[in-house]
Every structure is written in structure tokens, then in C-alpha cells.
Design a protein around this motif. Structure first.
Motif, short mmCIF file in Angstrom:
data_model
loop_
_atom_site.label_atom_id
_atom_site.label_comp_id
_atom_site.label_asym_id
_atom_site.label_seq_id
_atom_site.Cartn_x
_atom_site.Cartn_y
_atom_site.Cartn_z
N PHE A 196 -7.38 9.43 -5.93
CA PHE A 196 -6.74 8.85 -7.10
C PHE A 196 -7.70 8.07 -8.00
O PHE A 196 -7.28 7.53 -9.03
N GLY A 197 -8.97 8.00 -7.61
CA GLY A 197 -9.96 7.35 -8.46
C GLY A 197 -9.75 5.86 -8.63
O GLY A 197 -9.92 5.33 -9.73
N VAL B 25 0.84 -1.20 0.00
CA VAL B 25 0.00 0.00 0.00
C VAL B 25 0.88 1.25 0.00
O VAL B 25 0.63 2.19 -0.77
N ALA B 26 1.91 1.28 0.84
CA ALA B 26 2.80 2.44 0.92
C ALA B 26 3.45 2.71 -0.43
O ALA B 26 3.53 3.87 -0.87
N GLN B 27 3.90 1.66 -1.10
CA GLN B 27 4.55 1.83 -2.40
C GLN B 27 3.57 2.33 -3.45
O GLN B 27 3.90 3.19 -4.25
N LYS B 28 2.34 1.82 -3.42
CA LYS B 28 1.34 2.28 -4.39
C LYS B 28 1.02 3.75 -4.19
O LYS B 28 0.90 4.51 -5.14
N ILE B 29 0.87 4.16 -2.92
CA ILE B 29 0.58 5.56 -2.63
C ILE B 29 1.74 6.44 -3.09
O ILE B 29 1.53 7.47 -3.73
N ALA B 30 2.96 6.03 -2.77
CA ALA B 30 4.14 6.80 -3.18
C ALA B 30 4.20 6.91 -4.71
O ALA B 30 4.47 7.99 -5.25
N ASP B 31 3.94 5.81 -5.40
CA ASP B 31 3.98 5.82 -6.87
C ASP B 31 2.91 6.73 -7.46
O ASP B 31 3.18 7.51 -8.38
N MET B 32 1.69 6.65 -6.92
CA MET B 32 0.60 7.50 -7.44
C MET B 32 0.88 8.97 -7.17
O MET B 32 0.64 9.82 -8.02
N ARG B 33 1.36 9.26 -5.98
CA ARG B 33 1.66 10.65 -5.62
C ARG B 33 2.76 11.20 -6.53
O ARG B 33 2.63 12.30 -7.08
N ASP C 241 -7.76 -2.12 -5.59
CA ASP C 241 -6.59 -1.69 -6.36
C ASP C 241 -5.48 -1.22 -5.44
O ASP C 241 -4.31 -1.50 -5.67
N LEU C 242 -5.86 -0.51 -4.39
CA LEU C 242 -4.87 0.01 -3.45
C LEU C 242 -4.20 -1.11 -2.66
O LEU C 242 -3.01 -1.07 -2.39
N LEU C 243 -4.98 -2.13 -2.31
CA LEU C 243 -4.45 -3.21 -1.49
C LEU C 243 -3.56 -4.18 -2.26
O LEU C 243 -2.86 -4.97 -1.67
N GLY C 244 -3.60 -4.13 -3.56
CA GLY C 244 -2.69 -4.96 -4.33
C GLY C 244 -3.40 -5.85 -5.32
O GLY C 244 -4.61 -5.91 -5.38
#
Length: 106
Positions: free
Chosen positions: A63-64, A7-15, A69-72
């Protein structure tokens, strides 16, 4: 890789892909009704700070994306985590119920 890291990596990537600073994301989250300091977002991305459900839901709206999707991409692994957590919550509820039965009543 554990769920928090995913989750942390996905948030960092989207941001990063949207070129948002921590402050800008915090401002967007505030507009979604979630009070959060930019450093809390940074700690979530870098140091493993666990995010609250309200924070995660705000992220999905900003992020829509869906919470799935966020959880993987591995819903089976997410489901296993949920099931083990739900089982532990039931165990704790039973223990609490038993404790309440032996406590003196006022």
C-alpha cells in the motif's frame, strides 16, 4: 481502541478502497514473499487475529505506507506499547537467565 483493532481497520479500509478481495491481497503478499491464506487476512480484519511482523511489512510495501502510518496516528500510544513490551521482554530474559544458572549442565 487497541492497536490491533486500529491496524485491522486500516488494512480493511485500504483493501476496500482499492477494491481488493482477500484472495487478491493474499496474492500480492505472496509476491512480497509472505505466504498467507485469504482467510487469515479476513480473520485479522474481523476477528482480531494478530498479524506477524513480516505480514505487516508486506502490507506497508503493497500500500506504499510507512509502518508508522499503519500503526496509527498516535505515535505516543504506540511508543508506550513498545516500551511496555520491551520492558517485559527484558524481564523474561532475566528470568530465563536465572533459570539457566540453576539447571544442571550436561
Amino acid at each position: 481502541m487497541d492497536l490491533e483493532t486500529i491496524v485491522a481497520q486500516k488494512i480493511a479500509d485500504m483493501r476496500a478502497s482499492r477494491k481488493l478481495t482477500y484472495q487478491q491481497l493474499a496474492d500480492l503478499m505472496r509476491s512480497e514473499g509472505v505466504e498467507i491464506h485469504p482467510s487469515a487476512i479476513q480473520k485479522s480484519e474481523k476477528s482480531g487475529r494478530q498479524m506477524k511482523l513480516s505480514e505487516l511489512m508486506a502490507i506497508t510495501r503493497i500500500f506504499g505506507i510507512s509502518i508508522g502510518d499503519l500503526l496509527g496516528e498516535n505515535p505516543i500510544e504506540v511508543n508506550k506499547t513498545y516500551e511496555s513490551t520491551a520492558y517485559r521482554v527484558r524481564e523474561l530474559a532475566d528470568e530465563l537467565s536465572n533459570l539457566l544458572k540453576i539447571l544442571p549442565r550436561n
